[in-house]
Design a protein around this motif. Structure first.
Motif, PDB file in Angstrom:
ATOM      1  N   GLU A   1     -42.562   6.631 -53.824  1.00 55.04           N
ATOM      2  CA  GLU A   1     -43.940   6.101 -53.556  1.00 55.04           C
ATOM      3  C   GLU A   1     -43.890   4.451 -53.867  1.00 55.04           C
ATOM      4  OE1 GLU A   1     -48.406   6.458 -55.334  1.00 55.04           O
ATOM      5  OE2 GLU A   1     -46.855   7.483 -56.145  1.00 55.04           O
ATOM      6  N   ALA A   2     -43.076   3.891 -54.553  1.00 51.37           N
ATOM      7  CA  ALA A   2     -42.728   2.703 -55.242  1.00 51.37           C
ATOM      8  C   ALA A   2     -42.311   1.795 -53.955  1.00 51.37           C
ATOM      9  CB  ALA A   2     -41.993   2.526 -56.416  1.00 51.37           C
ATOM     10  N   LEU A   3     -41.325   2.471 -53.183  1.00 50.36           N
ATOM     11  CA  LEU A   3     -40.681   1.664 -51.890  1.00 50.36           C
ATOM     12  C   LEU A   3     -41.726   1.787 -50.958  1.00 50.36           C
ATOM     13  CD1 LEU A   3     -37.316   3.752 -51.214  1.00 50.36           C
ATOM     14  CD2 LEU A   3     -37.697   1.674 -52.480  1.00 50.36           C
ATOM     15  N   ARG A   4     -42.687   2.671 -50.732  1.00 49.91           N
ATOM     16  CA  ARG A   4     -43.900   2.812 -49.792  1.00 49.91           C
ATOM     17  C   ARG A   4     -44.712   1.646 -49.959  1.00 49.91           C
ATOM     18  NH1 ARG A   4     -48.693   5.397 -49.895  1.00 49.91           N
ATOM     19  NH2 ARG A   4     -47.863   6.826 -51.557  1.00 49.91           N
ATOM     20  N   VAL A   5     -45.230   1.306 -51.406  1.00 47.10           N
ATOM     21  CA  VAL A   5     -46.328   0.267 -51.512  1.00 47.10           C
ATOM     22  C   VAL A   5     -45.666  -0.767 -52.056  1.00 47.10           C
ATOM     23  CG1 VAL A   5     -47.791   2.447 -52.341  1.00 47.10           C
ATOM     24  CG2 VAL A   5     -46.418   1.299 -54.139  1.00 47.10           C
ATOM     25  N   ALA A   6     -44.532  -1.216 -51.839  1.00 46.13           N
ATOM     26  CA  ALA A   6     -43.912  -2.459 -52.506  1.00 46.13           C
ATOM     27  C   ALA A   6     -44.769  -3.558 -51.556  1.00 46.13           C
ATOM     28  CB  ALA A   6     -42.679  -2.489 -52.300  1.00 46.13           C
TER      29      ALA A   6
ATOM     30  N   ALA B   1     -43.662   9.654 -49.788  1.00 44.28           N
ATOM     31  CA  ALA B   1     -43.265   8.485 -48.892  1.00 44.28           C
ATOM     32  C   ALA B   1     -44.233   8.477 -47.619  1.00 44.28           C
ATOM     33  CB  ALA B   1     -41.997   9.390 -48.114  1.00 44.28           C
ATOM     34  N   GLY B   2     -45.523   8.889 -47.755  1.00 35.89           N
ATOM     35  CA  GLY B   2     -46.453   8.711 -46.927  1.00 35.89           C
ATOM     36  C   GLY B   2     -46.606   9.606 -45.817  1.00 35.89           C
ATOM     37  N   ALA B   3     -45.807  10.763 -45.759  1.00 36.42           N
ATOM     38  CA  ALA B   3     -45.865  11.450 -44.395  1.00 36.42           C
ATOM     39  C   ALA B   3     -46.670  13.035 -44.845  1.00 36.42           C
ATOM     40  CB  ALA B   3     -44.464  11.690 -44.019  1.00 36.42           C
ATOM     41  N   GLN B   4     -46.738  13.712 -43.833  1.00 36.83           N
ATOM     42  CA  GLN B   4     -47.374  14.863 -43.911  1.00 36.83           C
ATOM     43  C   GLN B   4     -46.192  15.922 -43.309  1.00 36.83           C
ATOM     44  OE1 GLN B   4     -50.933  15.247 -41.761  1.00 36.83           O
ATOM     45  NE2 GLN B   4     -52.024  13.661 -43.031  1.00 36.83           N
ATOM     46  N   ARG B   5     -46.303  17.128 -44.048  1.00 33.95           N
ATOM     47  CA  ARG B   5     -45.315  18.132 -43.546  1.00 33.95           C
ATOM     48  C   ARG B   5     -46.033  18.986 -42.574  1.00 33.95           C
ATOM     49  NH1 ARG B   5     -41.339  21.921 -47.450  1.00 33.95           N
ATOM     50  NH2 ARG B   5     -40.094  22.617 -45.524  1.00 33.95           N
TER      51      ARG B   5
ATOM     52  N   LEU C   1     -47.675   9.926 -40.024  1.00 34.89           N
ATOM     53  CA  LEU C   1     -46.351  10.345 -39.860  1.00 34.89           C
ATOM     54  C   LEU C   1     -46.286  11.593 -40.277  1.00 34.89           C
ATOM     55  CD1 LEU C   1     -43.331   9.580 -39.710  1.00 34.89           C
ATOM     56  CD2 LEU C   1     -43.678   8.504 -41.892  1.00 34.89           C
ATOM     57  N   GLU C   2     -45.845  12.405 -39.221  1.00 30.67           N
ATOM     58  CA  GLU C   2     -45.713  14.065 -39.492  1.00 30.67           C
ATOM     59  C   GLU C   2     -44.371  14.485 -39.344  1.00 30.67           C
ATOM     60  OE1 GLU C   2     -48.137  18.034 -38.061  1.00 30.67           O
ATOM     61  OE2 GLU C   2     -48.428  16.105 -36.835  1.00 30.67           O
ATOM     62  N   VAL C   3     -43.817  15.118 -40.250  1.00 27.71           N
ATOM     63  CA  VAL C   3     -42.405  15.639 -40.324  1.00 27.71           C
ATOM     64  C   VAL C   3     -42.299  17.113 -40.612  1.00 27.71           C
ATOM     65  CG1 VAL C   3     -40.324  15.081 -41.319  1.00 27.71           C
ATOM     66  CG2 VAL C   3     -41.845  13.262 -41.362  1.00 27.71           C
TER      67      VAL C   3
ATOM     68  N   GLN D   1     -39.933   3.571 -46.265  1.00 22.41           N
ATOM     69  CA  GLN D   1     -39.647   2.358 -45.517  1.00 22.41           C
ATOM     70  C   GLN D   1     -40.561   2.280 -44.262  1.00 22.41           C
ATOM     71  OE1 GLN D   1     -35.694   0.534 -46.318  1.00 22.41           O
ATOM     72  NE2 GLN D   1     -35.232   2.676 -46.894  1.00 22.41           N
ATOM     73  N   LEU D   2     -40.517   3.035 -43.360  1.00 22.46           N
ATOM     74  CA  LEU D   2     -41.113   3.185 -42.299  1.00 22.46           C
ATOM     75  C   LEU D   2     -42.605   3.041 -42.628  1.00 22.46           C
ATOM     76  CD1 LEU D   2     -40.902   3.263 -39.052  1.00 22.46           C
ATOM     77  CD2 LEU D   2     -41.768   5.512 -39.214  1.00 22.46           C
ATOM     78  N   LYS D   3     -42.993   3.856 -43.371  1.00 18.31           N
ATOM     79  CA  LYS D   3     -44.496   3.944 -43.873  1.00 18.31           C
ATOM     80  C   LYS D   3     -44.968   2.258 -44.474  1.00 18.31           C
ATOM     81  CE  LYS D   3     -48.279   5.787 -43.028  1.00 18.31           C
ATOM     82  NZ  LYS D   3     -48.906   6.743 -43.778  1.00 18.31           N
ATOM     83  N   ARG D   4     -44.245   1.813 -44.972  1.00 19.61           N
ATOM     84  CA  ARG D   4     -44.348   0.641 -45.726  1.00 19.61           C
ATOM     85  C   ARG D   4     -44.487  -0.320 -44.516  1.00 19.61           C
ATOM     86  NH1 ARG D   4     -40.736  -3.811 -47.178  1.00 19.61           N
ATOM     87  NH2 ARG D   4     -41.906  -5.247 -48.456  1.00 19.61           N
TER      88      ARG D   4
END
Length: 453
Positions: free
Chosen positions: A251-256, A293-297, A438-440, A428-431
Motif C-alpha cells: 500500500e505504501a508503494l501505491r500511495v507514495a 496493491a490496488g487491484a481486485q482478484r 485493475l483485475e488480476v 507501482q502501475l496503480k500509482r
C-alpha cells in the motif's frame, strides 16, 4: 564461507578431462560432486563427464549413480540423456536399505524437472522395504518433496513417511524440514485423520525463532486451506511477522505522492523482503495482497479468465508442476482498454512469457522489480505490465497529468500465483494509473498442473 579458487579449478578441470578415460568411476563421481558442492557450473567439464559416464554406467555403484544425478541436479545442468540413462540403470539395481541414494535420485529428478514415474515408483518400493529410521529428516523431506514436485502419487509411501515423521522425526526436526514435509504431504493430498498438521504447526511454533517468511507463508496456506484456525499463537505471529507488514509495504508503494517518497519506501520494502526472505504470499493471502496493491482478484470462472487460460494453454506446456511454477515457467495474459487523454489504448489479449533481457530504462524505472535470490525483472507478469505502460506513455506523450486521469480496465492472468516482485509491480502501475480498474486472476500450478501425453 566457502572460498573458491576459480583459476585453480579451471586448471584442475582441464587436467582431469585429459585423463578422463583412464580414471575410475569414483573419480568421475567425486569430481562432479566437488564442483556441485562449490556450485561451480563448469558446463564443459560436466558435458565431458556425461559422455564418459554414459559409456561406463554399468560400472557405477548405486552410490555413484545417485551422486552423479545429484550433482547435475544441484547445478541445474539438464543433461537429459545422461540422467535418463542413470534412471534406466537404477531401475535394474537393488536400492533397498540405501536411504541416501534413494533421496538423492528422487531429488535430482525433481530438480531437473524429469518426471520419470517408473523410477520414482521403484524408489518408493525400495524405501518401503527399508528401515525408515535410517532416513535422516532431510532425506525424508527431500524424498517427499520430490514426489510432490513431480506430482507422482504413492499413497503407501506418503502414509508410511507421514506416520514415521509424526512419531519419530518431528520432535527433533528443524523448521525447514518440517515445512518441506508439511508442504509435500499437503501437495500429495495426504488424508490427515489424526491431527497431523495441527501437531506440525504446534512444533513449528517451538522452533520458529529464525524461520523464514516463506516458511510461515507455506504453513499458513496449509492451515488456511485445511481450516486449522484454533492455533491463535500461530496466526498472531504470522500476521505480525509476515502478512501485515507485506500489505503495508504494498500500500505504501501505491500511495507514495513523490518520487523521493516512493524510492525510500521501495528500498525499505526491498530490505524487508531480503531480511525475512519472502518470495511470495502464496495463493491463500493473494486477495488481501492485491487489494493493498490496488487491484481486485478476478473470479476463477470469469469469462475472460477462461479465455486467458485457453490462450496460455495453447502456447505453453510444462513437464511437471515444478517447471510450471519456476520463474521461466509462469506465463501471463493481459488485456486492456484504456482512455489515455484523447487516445485509446486497447489490447484484446496478449500472452507473455518470461524473458530476462533488459528493457527500456524509463519504463523499467517506473515498475521496479524486487530482487530476492534471483533477478525478477523478466517475470511474465511484469513484462506484460511494462508493455502496457510503454503504450500508455507513448499515447500520453510524456504528460504525467494524463497518466493520473487515465481510465478504463486492465486484466492480468498468470498461470501461477504472483511473487512479491510482481505484486510490487502492480502497486507501482496503480500509482501511475490510479483511476484504472485493475483485475488480476491466477491459478495455483502446484494443483492445476495436468499431465499431457
Amino acid at each position: 564461507m566457502m572460498l573458491v579458487d576459480m583459476p585453480c579449478l579451471a586448471a584442475l578441470g582441464n587436467k582431469f578431462m585429459t585423463g578422463l578415460r583412464s580414471g575410475s568411476t569414483q573419480n568421475l563421481t567425486n569430481t562432479v560432486w566437488a564442483y556441485a558442492q562449490m556450485k561451480v557450473r563448469s558446463t564443459t567439464l560436466f558435458y565431458s563427464v556425461a559422455q564418459e559416464a554414459l559409456r561406463r554406467l554399468p560400472e557405477f555403484r548405486e552410490r555413484d549413480l545417485s551422486i552423479t544425478a545429484w550433482s547435475y541436479g544441484r547445478l541445474e545442468l539438464r543433461e537429459e540423456t545422461l540422467i535418463l540413462a542413470i534412471s534406466r540403470e537404477a531401475m535394474s539395481r537393488d536400492f533397498r536399505g540405501k536411504h541416501q541414494e534413494i533421496a538423492n535420485l528422487c531429488w535430482a529428478m525433481a530438480q531437473l524437472d524429469l518426471r520419470d514415474t517408473r523410477l520414482l515408483e521403484g524408489m518408493a518400493a525400495a524405501a518401503l522395504s527399508s528401515e525408515l529410521r535410517d532416513f535422516s529428516s532431510q532425506e525424508l523431506a527431500n524424498t517427499l518433496w520430490s514426489f510432490a514436485s513431480l506430482k507422482v502419487q504413492n499413497e503407501a509411501l506418503t502414509d508410511s513417511f507421514a506416520a514415521h515423521v509424526l512419531t519419530e522425526v518431528l520432535p527433533e526436526a528443524i523448521s525447514q524440514n518440517i515445512v518441506n514435509i508439511a508442504w509435500a504431504l499437503d501437495c500429495l493430498e495426504w488424508k490427515d485423520n489424526q491431527g497431523g498438521f495441527h501437531r506440525i504447526l504446534s512444533h513449528f511454533l517451538k522452533v520458529c525463532s529464525r524461520s523464514l517468511g516463506v516458511e510461515w507463508v507455506t504453513l499458513a496456506s496449509i492451515a488456511q486451506e485445511r481450516g486449522l484456525q484454533s492455533l491463535n499463537g500461530f496466526w498472531a505471529q504470522f500476521e505480525s511477522f509476515v502478512l501485515a507488514p507485506a500489505l503495508r509495504h504494498l500500500e505504501a508503494l501505491r500511495v507514495a505522492m513523490s518520487e523521493v517518497t516512493f524510492n525510500e519506501r521501495f528500498q525499505t520494502m526491498q530490505r524487508w523482503v531480503d531480511e525475512i526472505q519472502l518470495p511470495h504470499l502464496g495463493p491463500k493471502f493473494l486477495t488481501d495482497a492485491l487489494l493493498a496493491a490496488g487491484a481486485q482478484r478476478a473470479q476463477s470462472t470469469a469469462e475472460w479468465m477462461m479465455e486467458a487460460r485457453a490462450a496460455v494453454a495453447d502456447t505453453a506446456w510444462w513437464s511437471c508442476p515444478k517447471a510450471a511454477v519456476s520463474s521461466q515457467g509462469v506465463v501471463a495474459f493481459l488485456s486492456a482498454e484504456l482512455q489515455v487523454g484523447a487516445r485509446r489504448v486497447t489490447d484484446p489479449g496478449t500472452v507473455y512469457q518470461a524473458d530476462d533481457a533488459p528493457g527500456l530504462v524509463l519504463v523499467e524505472r517506473l515498475l521496479q522489480p524486487i530482487y530476492l535470490q534471483v533477478p525478477r525483472h523478466g517475470h511474465a507478469e511484469r513484462r506484460a505490465l511494462v508493455a502496457l505502460l510503454r503504450s500508455v506513455l507513448q499515447s500520453a506523450a510524456g504528460d504525467s497529468t494524463i497518466l493520473q486521469d487515465t481510465t478504463g480496465f486492465v486484466r492480468l492472468y498468470a498461470s501461477h500465483y504472483l511473487c512479491i516482485s510482481c505484486l510490487a509491480a502492480l502497486a507501482q502501475l496503480k500509482r501511475q494509473l490510479p483511476k484504472i480498474l485493475l483485475e488480476v486472476g491466477c491459478d495455483d500450478a502446484w494443483s492445476s498442473w495436468r499431465h499431457r501425453e
